[in-house]
Design an enzyme around this catalytic site. Structure first.
Site, PDB file in Angstrom:
ATOM      1  N   GLU A 218      48.788  25.927  26.359  1.00 57.61           N
ATOM      2  CA  GLU A 218      47.830  26.144  25.269  1.00 57.61           C
ATOM      3  C   GLU A 218      47.218  24.813  24.882  1.00 57.61           C
ATOM      4  O   GLU A 218      47.919  23.794  24.775  1.00 57.61           O
ATOM      5  CB  GLU A 218      48.533  26.779  24.066  1.00 57.61           C
ATOM      6  N   GLU A 223      41.920  23.110  14.655  1.00 61.12           N
ATOM      7  CA  GLU A 223      42.955  23.883  13.952  1.00 61.12           C
ATOM      8  C   GLU A 223      43.288  23.217  12.624  1.00 61.12           C
ATOM      9  O   GLU A 223      43.398  21.989  12.540  1.00 61.12           O
ATOM     10  CB  GLU A 223      44.216  23.997  14.805  1.00 61.12           C
TER      11      GLU A 223
END
Length: 397
Positions: A218, A223
């Site tokens: 990932e 974020e």
């Protein structure tokens, strides 16, 4: 062991006496034209005789076995240090050759067809969020996703309140998109005009194989959680064995170096950008561009404010070798990028509470508790939306 003056000896003459005392053996006298000092040796120092024979300390022929063992041990240690140290220094200074690559545009996500190239994830949230991800038809009905010629919007629902039927007591409506196409390297350029934020929110723009996570890795590009006032976080998550505890060239702050998803509750090996790389400050400047170069030599992420986007990106001839230090650098020194990252979809979502935002909610300065706040305050999510320009994916020409 040490030297000391010997006051009792006669004054210097043509033949002076030099006294040596060995605490574990006989006293030896040698004639030497030297200043009047004597050498005091403790019991742990070099013994001057072997098998009872007397002799000068500097002559190995008279050394005992213990003395030989000590000398050999010291020499071995010196050799090991001399050999190992340069190897370790060289290892620590290793760095991949991010040589220049010519890229050509392979895919573009933009305009009114932006959402046509994504699947809408529906079902239980893998990150245990307090959210209901809705299908495209419901997202359109609730106005959670819509696109124009130059922008795409993803939003959290702001219509369902405490008196609604049904209410949001089991989670609020939101959206998670996963690109229909998967990738195994490339240069990804994301035009982001507004990032979501607000108490209880956990938005992200990332790359992953949602079917085989974490086996295929990932890459988190953008974020943040809750108020999103500490800057953007860029992170890798992998299976065991991928670390970035090596030389890195980047402007961001390293938060951890072990990317293993089972380490520190799946914190991953994160890098934090400056405060204006996400949230209010980022949005006030019109957002900017996030770019990810994923190649065998490593994974690098850049962030450019709207007024500092490189001309080669605007011209669709991106050249990462001209962009300077990355915001986050994940070199392949101790992580085989090809083995840990493959078959990645582009994912955009806005989660609520969950494993990350929920776990730090009490330290965020937000009121009540995460799930109660999310369920009962629809008006709090007016800033919880993504506004996206074009997504461009380039491959080696």
């Amino acid at each position: 062991m040490g030297w000391e003056d010997t006051a009792a000896l006669p004054k210097a003459g043509p033949a002076t006496t030099f006294e040596v005392r060995d605490a574990n053996g006989p006293v030896n006298f040698v004639t030497h034209p030297s200043p009047y000092h004597h050498l005091k040796l403790s019991g742990d120092d070099i013994n001057m005789a072997s098998d009872g024979a007397d002799g000068p300390w500097w002559n190995p022929r008279y050394w005992r076995k213990r003395t030989w063992a000590i000398v050999v041990g010291v020499l071995v240690a010196i050799i090991i240090v001399a050999v190992v140290t340069p190897i370790e220094v060289a290892k620590r200074n290793r760095y991949p050759d991010y040589y220049r690559i010519d890229y050509a545009l392979a895919d573009e996500y933009s305009g009114t067809t932006f959402f046509d190239q994504f699947n809408y994830f529906v079902g239980y949230d893998p990150a245990q969020g307090f959210v209901h991800y809705v299908p495209r038809e419901q997202a359109t009905q609730l106005n959670l996703t819509y696109a124009s010629a130059d922008a795409a919007i993803l939003r959290v629902d702001t219509s369902v309140g405490p008196g609604s039927e049904p209410d949001a007591s089991t989670g609020r409506f939101s959206v998670r998109l996963e690109s229909k196409r998967q990738y195994d390297t490339g240069l990804f350029v994301f035009d982001v005009r507004h990032t979501p934020f607000g108490c209880g929110t956990w938005p992200a723009l990332w790359l992953a194989d949602p079917v085989h996570w974490p086996d295929n890795g990932e890459i988190d590009v953008l974020e943040a959680v809750n108020r999103a006032d500490t800057g953007n976080q860029m992170t890798l998550h992998t299976t065991a064995g991928c670390t970035v505890d090596a030389r890195r060239i980047m402007t961001g702050e390293s938060l951890a170096t072990d990317c293993h998803n089972a380490t520190d509750n799946n914190a991953g090996c994160g890098v934090r950008g400056p405060v204006d790389s996400y949230g209010t400050a980022f949005n006030a400047g019109g957002g900017g561009v996030a770019a990810v170069e994923w190649r065998a030599e490593g994974i690098r992420i850049w962030q450019f404010p709207r007024d500092s986007i490189p001309a080669d990106i605007a011209a669709r001839r991106p050249d990462p070798s001209a962009w300077g230090s990355a915001s986050a650098d994940f070199p392949n020194t101790n992580c085989d990028v090809g083995a840990y990252f493959r078959n990645q979809s582009i994912i955009v979502n806005i989660d609520l509470c969950g494993q990350y935002a929920g776990s730090v909610y009490s330290q965020s300065g937000c009121p009540s508790n995460c799930t109660d706040f999310v369920a009962n305050n629809p008006q709090a999510f007016t800033d919880a939306f993504w506004e996206l320009g074009a997504f461009e994916v380039y491959q080696r020409a």
